[in-house]
Design a protein around this motif. Structure first.
Motif, PDB file in Angstrom:
ATOM      1  N   TRP A   1       0.712  -1.225  -0.468  1.00 29.44           N
ATOM      2  CA  TRP A   1      -0.300   0.136   0.042  1.00 29.44           C
ATOM      3  C   TRP A   1       0.650   1.706  -0.034  1.00 29.44           C
ATOM      4  N   PHE A   2       1.443   1.097   0.643  1.00 24.44           N
ATOM      5  CA  PHE A   2       2.986   2.208   1.203  1.00 24.44           C
ATOM      6  C   PHE A   2       3.405   2.627  -0.188  1.00 24.44           C
ATOM      7  N   GLY A   3       4.535   1.379  -0.697  1.00 24.39           N
ATOM      8  CA  GLY A   3       4.882   0.832  -2.193  1.00 24.39           C
ATOM      9  C   GLY A   3       3.872   1.932  -3.279  1.00 24.39           C
ATOM     10  N   LEU A   4       2.679   1.482  -3.271  1.00 21.28           N
ATOM     11  CA  LEU A   4       2.099   2.489  -4.497  1.00 21.28           C
ATOM     12  C   LEU A   4       1.612   3.140  -4.277  1.00 21.28           C
ATOM     13  N   HIS A   5       1.916   4.322  -3.133  1.00 20.23           N
ATOM     14  CA  HIS A   5       1.104   5.603  -3.408  1.00 20.23           C
ATOM     15  C   HIS A   5       2.752   6.565  -3.475  1.00 20.23           C
ATOM     16  N   VAL A   6       3.919   6.129  -2.934  1.00 27.71           N
ATOM     17  CA  VAL A   6       4.920   6.404  -2.426  1.00 27.71           C
ATOM     18  C   VAL A   6       5.629   6.454  -4.524  1.00 27.71           C
ATOM     19  N   LEU A   7       5.311   5.797  -4.397  1.00 25.96           N
ATOM     20  CA  LEU A   7       6.701   5.374  -6.066  1.00 25.96           C
ATOM     21  C   LEU A   7       5.234   5.706  -7.047  1.00 25.96           C
ATOM     22  N   PHE A   8       4.091   5.639  -7.052  1.00 26.74           N
ATOM     23  CA  PHE A   8       3.359   6.158  -8.566  1.00 26.74           C
ATOM     24  C   PHE A   8       2.390   8.012  -8.065  1.00 26.74           C
ATOM     25  N   ARG A   9       2.348   7.918  -9.473  1.00 25.56           N
ATOM     26  CA  ARG A   9       1.640   9.638  -8.420  1.00 25.56           C
ATOM     27  C   ARG A   9      -0.433   9.362  -8.712  1.00 25.56           C
ATOM     28  N   GLU A  10      -0.568   8.166  -9.100  1.00 29.52           N
ATOM     29  CA  GLU A  10      -1.604   8.166  -9.217  1.00 29.52           C
ATOM     30  C   GLU A  10      -2.146   6.517  -9.620  1.00 29.52           C
ATOM     31  N   VAL A  11      -2.751   5.985  -8.446  1.00 25.22           N
ATOM     32  CA  VAL A  11      -2.727   4.511  -9.100  1.00 25.22           C
ATOM     33  C   VAL A  11      -4.645   4.046  -9.010  1.00 25.22           C
ATOM     34  N   ALA A  12      -5.054   2.901  -9.528  1.00 28.64           N
ATOM     35  CA  ALA A  12      -6.073   2.758 -10.221  1.00 28.64           C
ATOM     36  C   ALA A  12      -6.926   1.358  -9.122  1.00 28.64           C
ATOM     37  N   ILE A  13      -8.434   1.613  -9.709  1.00 25.98           N
ATOM     38  CA  ILE A  13      -9.023  -0.025  -9.311  1.00 25.98           C
ATOM     39  C   ILE A  13      -8.894  -0.521  -9.810  1.00 25.98           C
ATOM     40  N   LEU A  14      -9.272  -2.228  -9.488  1.00 21.74           N
ATOM     41  CA  LEU A  14      -8.660  -3.054 -10.155  1.00 21.74           C
ATOM     42  C   LEU A  14     -10.725  -4.550  -9.880  1.00 21.74           C
ATOM     43  N   LYS A  15     -11.684  -4.562 -10.486  1.00 22.70           N
ATOM     44  CA  LYS A  15     -12.190  -5.542  -9.770  1.00 22.70           C
ATOM     45  C   LYS A  15     -12.297  -6.357 -10.712  1.00 22.70           C
ATOM     46  N   LEU A  16     -12.516  -8.037  -9.826  1.00 18.72           N
ATOM     47  CA  LEU A  16     -12.504  -8.810 -10.356  1.00 18.72           C
ATOM     48  C   LEU A  16     -13.626  -9.502  -9.372  1.00 18.72           C
ATOM     49  N   GLY A  17     -15.321  -9.935  -9.645  1.00 20.63           N
ATOM     50  CA  GLY A  17     -16.030  -9.888  -8.765  1.00 20.63           C
ATOM     51  C   GLY A  17     -15.721  -9.481  -7.400  1.00 20.63           C
ATOM     52  N   PRO A  18     -16.087 -10.329  -6.218  1.00 24.00           N
ATOM     53  CA  PRO A  18     -15.463  -9.979  -4.751  1.00 24.00           C
ATOM     54  C   PRO A  18     -14.661  -9.382  -4.465  1.00 24.00           C
ATOM     55  N   LEU A  19     -13.465  -9.287  -5.626  1.00 22.60           N
ATOM     56  CA  LEU A  19     -11.919  -8.739  -5.501  1.00 22.60           C
ATOM     57  C   LEU A  19     -12.092  -7.687  -5.877  1.00 22.60           C
ATOM     58  N   TRP A  20     -11.681  -6.505  -5.292  1.00 24.44           N
ATOM     59  CA  TRP A  20     -10.928  -5.296  -5.600  1.00 24.44           C
ATOM     60  C   TRP A  20      -9.643  -5.243  -4.783  1.00 24.44           C
ATOM     61  N   TRP A  21      -9.108  -4.369  -5.857  1.00 24.78           N
ATOM     62  CA  TRP A  21      -7.625  -4.344  -5.335  1.00 24.78           C
ATOM     63  C   TRP A  21      -7.351  -2.552  -6.171  1.00 24.78           C
ATOM     64  N   ASP A  22      -5.999  -1.985  -5.293  1.00 23.22           N
ATOM     65  CA  ASP A  22      -5.901  -0.912  -5.974  1.00 23.22           C
ATOM     66  C   ASP A  22      -3.798  -1.168  -6.764  1.00 23.22           C
ATOM     67  N   VAL A  23      -3.844  -0.718  -7.979  1.00 18.35           N
ATOM     68  CA  VAL A  23      -3.400  -1.150  -8.981  1.00 18.35           C
ATOM     69  C   VAL A  23      -2.203   0.660  -9.280  1.00 18.35           C
ATOM     70  N   PRO A  24      -0.921   0.225  -9.847  1.00 18.78           N
ATOM     71  CA  PRO A  24      -0.531   1.657 -10.064  1.00 18.78           C
ATOM     72  C   PRO A  24      -0.709   1.992 -11.646  1.00 18.78           C
ATOM     73  N   VAL A  25      -1.150   3.407 -11.895  1.00 17.36           N
ATOM     74  CA  VAL A  25      -0.249   3.511 -13.252  1.00 17.36           C
ATOM     75  C   VAL A  25       0.190   3.673 -13.613  1.00 17.36           C
ATOM     76  N   VAL A  26       1.083   3.320 -14.471  1.00 15.18           N
ATOM     77  CA  VAL A  26       2.448   2.660 -14.318  1.00 15.18           C
ATOM     78  C   VAL A  26       3.045   4.350 -15.488  1.00 15.18           C
ATOM     79  N   SER A  27       2.295   5.317 -16.007  1.00 10.41           N
ATOM     80  CA  SER A  27       3.167   5.811 -16.612  1.00 10.41           C
ATOM     81  C   SER A  27       3.184   7.356 -15.820  1.00 10.41           C
ATOM     82  N   THR A  28       2.974   6.903 -14.244  1.00  6.39           N
ATOM     83  CA  THR A  28       3.053   7.491 -13.539  1.00  6.39           C
ATOM     84  C   THR A  28       3.862   7.383 -12.170  1.00  6.39           C
ATOM     85  N   LEU A  29       4.619   6.632 -12.795  1.00 10.55           N
ATOM     86  CA  LEU A  29       5.555   6.353 -11.804  1.00 10.55           C
ATOM     87  C   LEU A  29       7.086   7.772 -11.286  1.00 10.55           C
ATOM     88  N   ASP A  30       6.906   7.889 -10.153  1.00 10.03           N
ATOM     89  CA  ASP A  30       7.750   8.723  -9.806  1.00 10.03           C
ATOM     90  C   ASP A  30       9.313   8.562  -9.780  1.00 10.03           C
TER      91      ASP A  30
END
Length: 467
Positions: free
Chosen positions: A399-428
């Motif tokens: 969780w920290f890594g996603l928000h430290v290393l990337f300026r934008e984070v999106a949400i990916l959903k798959l049935g009852p599962l959902w999780w944060d994924v990085p927007v790769v183009s926003t790598l800091d």
């Protein structure tokens, strides 16, 4: 026999009892321990051991380890609880209160001062650069914690499975942290009670001849002060008073302000945290971050890392980061109060409900701790909880890594599962480079946490000034 003339009797069996050491001397030592308590619980416990056991020889090695084992069974910061326990053992109830209060005071004052600087001067380039650097190094420190705790806790397949299940539950299914801890504890308890080998852990630190001799040579020796003997009436009276100090202010806030007021929310939330914070600060921070950022909206993801950076670089328990969370919550929702005044009161409230329970747990249970030694079911429960905590801390690192290393984070959903994924183009890239430098210093160069944090803060300032 040791000459005890200067310190009075440990126990005279006459209904009165002198302190094991003079209270004035104990106050000086606990202030010294508090001022040197950097580096998280491991560093804090090491400082306490060096001063109280090796230098002062107030208690022996075996008694110190026995007390530490008990504190590891409790929710809350174990180093803080160990200070309360030893303070109580040496100077009765007042000694425990003084040791516990002094242990958190330097950190409270330091983080409060840094919080003022943060909200008043946070946009100044130097301050912004300092916290930028701290974020990157804190990410590396959390990753290191995953490896350290994992190497101790994940000794077999079932423990690895528990860690993996905990990670999936919190990262993909968003199961609340307390529920994960309870489920792991039940599994471990049943496994330990049935004698399942995977949940069989060492029955504590048993005293060999060397440790017994060390205990005999300590000021307290192997004697048990009369005030340390089980006393149900004293435990109930003291626990009742502490429970009232903890819960009555929270109840008063709920009645006076309602459950939607920020002060009521802080009191209730951090009171709940005080009951389920097994496994150390890194474990519960994942849940605090999730609720404070996504649930209550008290602060932003990067600000949670700033608060952890403050707690890492100041003396005292890492869970002092709750003070920073409370400060920002009060500052942004002050109601009719001045924002700084509201922030200060909120910081005090968060600290109060976080640490008062530690006194309650120690004074309620320490006299009965001998009954807990060698309990296979309880040891199994703690082993399972520790394994689950590894998965929870891994979630915190991701969780920290996603928000430290990337300026934008999106949400990916798959049935009852959902999780944060990085927007790769926003790598800091600056964050990535500074995080890798911090990780190299920790893992390969074996630098201390405080050294890495300070160096990273300096590099962060340099980057912001030059860019």
């Amino acid at each position: 026999m040791k000459n005890m003339a200067n310190f009075g009797k440990v126990s005279d069996h006459s209904g009165t009892e002198a302190d094991v050491v003079p209270l004035s001397e104990a106050v000086k030592v606990w202030a010294r321990v508090a001022a040197l308590s950097f580096g998280g619980p491991a560093g804090q416990i090491a400082v306490m051991h060096r001063i109280v056991v090796d230098e002062k020889r107030w208690i022996g090695e075996h008694r110190f380890l026995h007390a530490l084992n008990y504190c590891m069974l409790l929710p809350g910061p174990e180093a803080h609880q160990l200070a309360i326990y030893i303070g109580w053992l040496l100077n009765k109830t007042l000694g425990g209160m003084i040791a516990g209060l002094l242990f958190v005071l330097p950190g409270f004052v330091s983080i409060l001062a840094l919080s003022y600087i943060y909200v008043l001067f946070g946009n100044v380039t130097v301050v912004e650069g300092m916290f930028f650097g701290l974020k990157c190094s804190v990410l590396a420190v959390v990753v290191q914690a995953v490896f350290k705790i994992g190497s101790r806790a994940l000794k077999n397949g079932p423990m690895v499975g528990l860690a993996a299940a905990a990670f999936v539950a919190i990262f993909f299914l968003h199961v609340p942290f307390p529920l994960i801890i309870v489920a792991a504890g039940v599994i471990g308890y049943l496994g330990g009670r049935t004698g399942t080998s995977a949940f069989r852990v060492g029955g504590g630190h048993k005293a060999g001849a060397g440790k017994i001799l060390e205990d005999r040579d300590s000021l307290l020796g192997e004697d048990i002060p009369s005030h340390a003997a089980p006393n149900l009436a004293w435990s109930l009276k003291t626990s009742g008073a502490l429970a009232a100090l903890w819960l009555l202010p929270v109840a008063g806030l709920l009645l006076a302000l309602g459950q939607d007021n920020v002060f009521s929310q802080l009191g209730v939330f951090f009171s709940q945290m005080a009951v389920v914070t097994f496994g150390g600060a890194y474990a519960v921070l994942a849940y605090v971050a999730q609720e404070a950022v996504q649930g209550f909206g008290w602060l932003r993801p990067g600000e949670m890392l700033d608060g952890l950076g403050m707690a890492e670089t100041t003396p005292g328990p890492l869970i002092m980061v709750t003070q920073f969370v409370g400060f920002l919550a009060g500052y942004r929702d002050p109601g009719n109060l001045n924002p700084i005044a509201a922030a200060t009161l909120a910081a005090m409230l968060a600290t109060w409900v976080t640490f008062i329970p530690s006194f309650l747990w120690i004074f309620a249970g320490a006299p009965f701790m001998e009954r807990m030694r060698g309990n296979a079911a309880l040891s199994g429960a703690m082993a399972a909880i520790t394994a689950a905590v590894v998965g929870v801390i891994l979630n915190l690192a991701v969780w920290f890594g996603l928000h430290v290393l990337f300026r934008e984070v999106a949400i990916l959903k798959l049935g009852p599962l959902w999780w944060d994924v990085p927007v790769v183009s926003t790598l800091d890239w600056p964050s990535l480079i500074l995080t890798l430098i911090s990780a190299l210093a920790l893992f390969r160069l074996k630098q201390s946490v405080i050294t890495v944090l300070v160096a990273s803060a300096v590099l962060g300032v340099a980057w912001k000034v030059l860019s």
